[in-house]
Design a protein around this motif. Structure first.
Motif, PDB file in Angstrom:
ATOM      1  N   ALA A   1       0.835  -1.206   0.000  1.00  0.00           N
ATOM      2  CA  ALA A   1       0.000   0.000   0.000  1.00  0.00           C
ATOM      3  C   ALA A   1       0.867   1.253   0.000  1.00  0.00           C
ATOM      4  O   ALA A   1       0.571   2.229  -0.712  1.00  0.00           O
ATOM      5  CB  ALA A   1      -0.937  -0.016   1.212  1.00  0.00           C
ATOM      6  N   ILE A   2       1.940   1.249   0.785  1.00  0.00           N
ATOM      7  CA  ILE A   2       2.854   2.398   0.809  1.00  0.00           C
ATOM      8  C   ILE A   2       3.517   2.564  -0.550  1.00  0.00           C
ATOM      9  O   ILE A   2       3.598   3.683  -1.092  1.00  0.00           O
ATOM     10  CB  ILE A   2       3.911   2.215   1.917  1.00  0.00           C
ATOM     11  N   ALA A   3       4.001   1.472  -1.119  1.00  0.00           N
ATOM     12  CA  ALA A   3       4.654   1.559  -2.430  1.00  0.00           C
ATOM     13  C   ALA A   3       3.711   2.097  -3.481  1.00  0.00           C
ATOM     14  O   ALA A   3       4.083   2.982  -4.276  1.00  0.00           O
ATOM     15  CB  ALA A   3       5.170   0.170  -2.824  1.00  0.00           C
ATOM     16  N   ASP A   4       2.494   1.602  -3.494  1.00  0.00           N
ATOM     17  CA  ASP A   4       1.530   2.063  -4.499  1.00  0.00           C
ATOM     18  C   ASP A   4       1.187   3.533  -4.294  1.00  0.00           C
ATOM     19  O   ASP A   4       1.038   4.291  -5.265  1.00  0.00           O
ATOM     20  CB  ASP A   4       0.262   1.215  -4.423  1.00  0.00           C
ATOM     21  N   ARG A   5       1.080   3.933  -3.047  1.00  0.00           N
ATOM     22  CA  ARG A   5       0.723   5.330  -2.743  1.00  0.00           C
ATOM     23  C   ARG A   5       1.791   6.287  -3.248  1.00  0.00           C
ATOM     24  O   ARG A   5       1.496   7.419  -3.663  1.00  0.00           O
ATOM     25  CB  ARG A   5       0.536   5.454  -1.227  1.00  0.00           C
ATOM     26  N   HIS A   6       3.050   5.857  -3.246  1.00  0.00           N
ATOM     27  CA  HIS A   6       4.154   6.729  -3.636  1.00  0.00           C
ATOM     28  C   HIS A   6       4.727   6.390  -5.012  1.00  0.00           C
ATOM     29  O   HIS A   6       5.744   6.972  -5.408  1.00  0.00           O
ATOM     30  CB  HIS A   6       5.258   6.651  -2.577  1.00  0.00           C
ATOM     31  N   GLY A   7       4.109   5.466  -5.722  1.00  0.00           N
ATOM     32  CA  GLY A   7       4.585   5.114  -7.051  1.00  0.00           C
ATOM     33  C   GLY A   7       5.931   4.406  -7.050  1.00  0.00           C
ATOM     34  O   GLY A   7       6.771   4.643  -7.929  1.00  0.00           O
ATOM     35  N   LEU A   8       6.160   3.509  -6.088  1.00  0.00           N
ATOM     36  CA  LEU A   8       7.435   2.818  -5.925  1.00  0.00           C
ATOM     37  C   LEU A   8       7.285   1.331  -6.233  1.00  0.00           C
ATOM     38  O   LEU A   8       6.193   0.773  -6.153  1.00  0.00           O
ATOM     39  CB  LEU A   8       7.935   2.958  -4.485  1.00  0.00           C
ATOM     40  N   TRP A   9       8.406   0.678  -6.553  1.00  0.00           N
ATOM     41  CA  TRP A   9       8.393  -0.778  -6.623  1.00  0.00           C
ATOM     42  C   TRP A   9       8.684  -1.345  -5.232  1.00  0.00           C
ATOM     43  O   TRP A   9       9.176  -0.646  -4.345  1.00  0.00           O
ATOM     44  CB  TRP A   9       9.389  -1.311  -7.662  1.00  0.00           C
ATOM     45  N   LEU A  10       8.368  -2.639  -5.075  1.00  0.00           N
ATOM     46  CA  LEU A  10       8.579  -3.344  -3.809  1.00  0.00           C
ATOM     47  C   LEU A  10       9.353  -4.623  -4.100  1.00  0.00           C
ATOM     48  O   LEU A  10       9.012  -5.372  -5.019  1.00  0.00           O
ATOM     49  CB  LEU A  10       7.234  -3.684  -3.164  1.00  0.00           C
ATOM     50  N   MET A  11      10.401  -4.872  -3.302  1.00  0.00           N
ATOM     51  CA  MET A  11      11.244  -6.041  -3.469  1.00  0.00           C
ATOM     52  C   MET A  11      11.350  -6.784  -2.143  1.00  0.00           C
ATOM     53  O   MET A  11      11.375  -6.163  -1.069  1.00  0.00           O
ATOM     54  CB  MET A  11      12.627  -5.604  -3.960  1.00  0.00           C
ATOM     55  N   GLU A  12      11.399  -8.117  -2.218  1.00  0.00           N
ATOM     56  CA  GLU A  12      11.451  -8.973  -1.032  1.00  0.00           C
ATOM     57  C   GLU A  12      12.797  -9.672  -0.935  1.00  0.00           C
ATOM     58  O   GLU A  12      13.153 -10.465  -1.805  1.00  0.00           O
ATOM     59  CB  GLU A  12      10.337 -10.022  -1.116  1.00  0.00           C
ATOM     60  N   ASP A  13      13.559  -9.381   0.118  1.00  0.00           N
ATOM     61  CA  ASP A  13      14.759 -10.156   0.424  1.00  0.00           C
ATOM     62  C   ASP A  13      14.296 -11.356   1.240  1.00  0.00           C
ATOM     63  O   ASP A  13      14.117 -11.281   2.453  1.00  0.00           O
ATOM     64  CB  ASP A  13      15.771  -9.307   1.195  1.00  0.00           C
ATOM     65  N   ALA A  14      14.096 -12.467   0.529  1.00  0.00           N
ATOM     66  CA  ALA A  14      13.612 -13.709   1.132  1.00  0.00           C
ATOM     67  C   ALA A  14      14.756 -14.688   1.333  1.00  0.00           C
ATOM     68  O   ALA A  14      14.566 -15.906   1.223  1.00  0.00           O
ATOM     69  CB  ALA A  14      12.524 -14.319   0.246  1.00  0.00           C
ATOM     70  N   ALA A  15      15.942 -14.166   1.644  1.00  0.00           N
ATOM     71  CA  ALA A  15      17.130 -15.017   1.748  1.00  0.00           C
ATOM     72  C   ALA A  15      16.904 -16.238   2.621  1.00  0.00           C
ATOM     73  O   ALA A  15      17.388 -17.333   2.317  1.00  0.00           O
ATOM     74  CB  ALA A  15      18.310 -14.199   2.281  1.00  0.00           C
ATOM     75  N   CYS A  16      16.162 -16.064   3.718  1.00  0.00           N
ATOM     76  CA  CYS A  16      15.986 -17.137   4.708  1.00  0.00           C
ATOM     77  C   CYS A  16      14.613 -17.798   4.633  1.00  0.00           C
ATOM     78  O   CYS A  16      14.267 -18.574   5.525  1.00  0.00           O
ATOM     79  CB  CYS A  16      16.172 -16.561   6.113  1.00  0.00           C
ATOM     80  N   SER A  17      13.830 -17.521   3.589  1.00  0.00           N
ATOM     81  CA  SER A  17      12.383 -17.713   3.675  1.00  0.00           C
ATOM     82  C   SER A  17      11.793 -18.854   2.868  1.00  0.00           C
ATOM     83  O   SER A  17      10.571 -18.955   2.762  1.00  0.00           O
ATOM     84  CB  SER A  17      11.676 -16.422   3.255  1.00  0.00           C
ATOM     85  N   ALA A  18      12.597 -19.729   2.264  1.00  0.00           N
ATOM     86  CA  ALA A  18      12.010 -20.806   1.464  1.00  0.00           C
ATOM     87  C   ALA A  18      11.022 -21.610   2.302  1.00  0.00           C
ATOM     88  O   ALA A  18      11.366 -22.117   3.375  1.00  0.00           O
ATOM     89  CB  ALA A  18      13.098 -21.716   0.912  1.00  0.00           C
ATOM     90  N   GLY A  19       9.794 -21.708   1.827  1.00  0.00           N
ATOM     91  CA  GLY A  19       8.755 -22.440   2.542  1.00  0.00           C
ATOM     92  C   GLY A  19       7.905 -21.611   3.471  1.00  0.00           C
ATOM     93  O   GLY A  19       6.906 -22.110   4.007  1.00  0.00           O
ATOM     94  N   ALA A  20       8.250 -20.341   3.680  1.00  0.00           N
ATOM     95  CA  ALA A  20       7.446 -19.461   4.528  1.00  0.00           C
ATOM     96  C   ALA A  20       6.206 -18.990   3.768  1.00  0.00           C
ATOM     97  O   ALA A  20       6.169 -19.003   2.534  1.00  0.00           O
ATOM     98  CB  ALA A  20       8.267 -18.262   4.978  1.00  0.00           C
TER      99      ALA A  20
END
Length: 379
Positions: A143-162
């Motif tokens: 919602a914040i990214a869309d409000r400001h016209g930004l992209w969003l990226m996920e650092d899921a380094a530790c997150s496989a299966g989450a």
């Protein structure tokens, strides 16, 4: 010491060795080959995305993500502060400026209010971190990214299966990146992945990860002799087919590995839940935690260094949690992020991996209890 309880430990065996032997027999050992393509297809089902690209490590995946999202010199990227500095480094590699946002005191990922406060006219995107694997607050961040016209990226380094509100890590932003380092939930020793639903970003990342041309596999079987040309400078960010073969086995193991880690986490919670001077990690009910690490928050009255030395002396490996990135000299200082800075001083990771036995969990918990209640380890 033979009876040391390891902080982290991979789960590998004969199946991985057989997979490597098959790659040896195939004759294609280098990167971006048949095993990589097979792994990428299989990983899309874990990440819940249309596209996956196998990379040499998570740092290279982060860099590719920022490059294809268009980060240019001087652009600001808001980054969750409590993370291994590869996250901030990747912004520097792209010529951007990491602007760190303070984190939630309970799950340690970027506080959405702090993220929004860090946005300036030079901000182009938000790089959130799933700290120790538990996903960040992606609905609020989107919602914040869309409000400001930004992209969003996920650092899921530790997150496989989450998962986050029923959606898998890797599918929670425009681009996500994973690590397959030896301490991660699934591993080939090193390695990473880039995931996205956008075909244009996936194609550009694949081109950049092989020096700026299509990988050799795409030219196999051609009726003529295709000679690629270079129209932009790329990198050698490929994962070898040897590592990809290992990762394919690891993906098959993933459900069992996650279940074992969750059993260990539940054991720690039962055995340490009443311990004074220690706060246990929080697993929020709307997300599935993969427990890449199990990190205790020590009371400020405890001497963390003395606690760590005492645990190690009794055969329990441990380490600090991760970094308050804004305090690292490479970023120049100047920011004050009190929550992240406090966590950096008080966090202590204890053994967490899928090979832990119930007896080892009990031993770790009993040793932690003895050490932190010993007045000798107070400040």
């Amino acid at each position: 010491m033979s009876d040391v309880v390891a902080l982290g430990q991979p789960t590998v065996g004969e199946e991985e060795l057989q997979a490597v032997a098959e790659v040896f027999a195939s004759g294609w050992l280098s990167g971006a080959g048949p095993s990589c393509r097979a792994f990428e297809e299989e990983f899309t089902h874990v990440a819940g995305t249309q596209h996956a690209l196998a990379t040499s490590n998570c740092g290279s995946a982060l860099h590719l993500g920022l490059e294809v999202l268009g980060v240019r010199p001087g652009d600001e990227v808001v980054v969750g502060d409590y993370t291994f500095p590869a996250t901030g480094h990747s912004v520097l590699w792209s010529g951007g400026v990491p602007v760190f946002a303070d984190v939630r005191p309970d799950i340690w990922s970027a506080d959405p209010a702090a993220v929004e406060a860090a946005i300036t006219p030079r901000t182009v995107g938000i790089l959130a971190v799933d700290v120790f694997g538990q996903p960040a607050d992606y609905d609020e961040l989107r919602a914040i990214a869309d409000r400001h016209g930004l992209w969003l990226m996920e650092d899921a380094a530790c997150s496989a299966g989450a998962t986050y509100r029923g959606r898998p890590a890797g599918s929670l932003a425009d681009v996500a990146t994973f690590s397959f380092h030896g301490r991660k939930g699934i591993t080939a020793g090193e390695g990473g992945a880039f995931t996205t639903d956008r075909a244009d970003l996936a194609a550009h990342a694949r081109k950049l990860h092989t020096y700026g041309i299509e990988p050799a596999l795409s030219r196999e079987g051609s009726a003529d002799l295709p000679v690629p040309s270079f129209d932009e400078a790329g990198y050698n960010y490929r994962l070898s087919d040897i590592s990809a073969a290992i990762m394919r086995v690891q993906l098959r193991r993933l459900p069992a590995l996650l279940a074992a880690r969750r059993r260990a986490a539940a054991g720690y919670a039962e055995l340490l839940g009443d311990l004074p001077l220690v706060t246990l990690p929080v697993a929020l009910p709307d997300r599935e935690h993969p427990w890449q690490s199990y990190v205790l928050t020590l009371d400020a009255s405890l001497d963390r260094g003395a606690v760590a030395v005492a645990l190690r002396a009794r055969g329990v490996q441990c380490n600090f949690g991760t970094y308050a990135s804004h305090l690292q000299p490479v970023y120049g200082g100047g920011q004050q992020l009190p929550v992240s800075a406090d966590l950096f001083q008080r966090h202590l990771a204890v053994p967490m991996h899928a090979n832990l036995t119930d007896d080892q969990v009990e031993r770790v918990a009993a040793t932690v209890r003895d050490v932190v209640t010993d007045p000798a380890h107070r400040r």
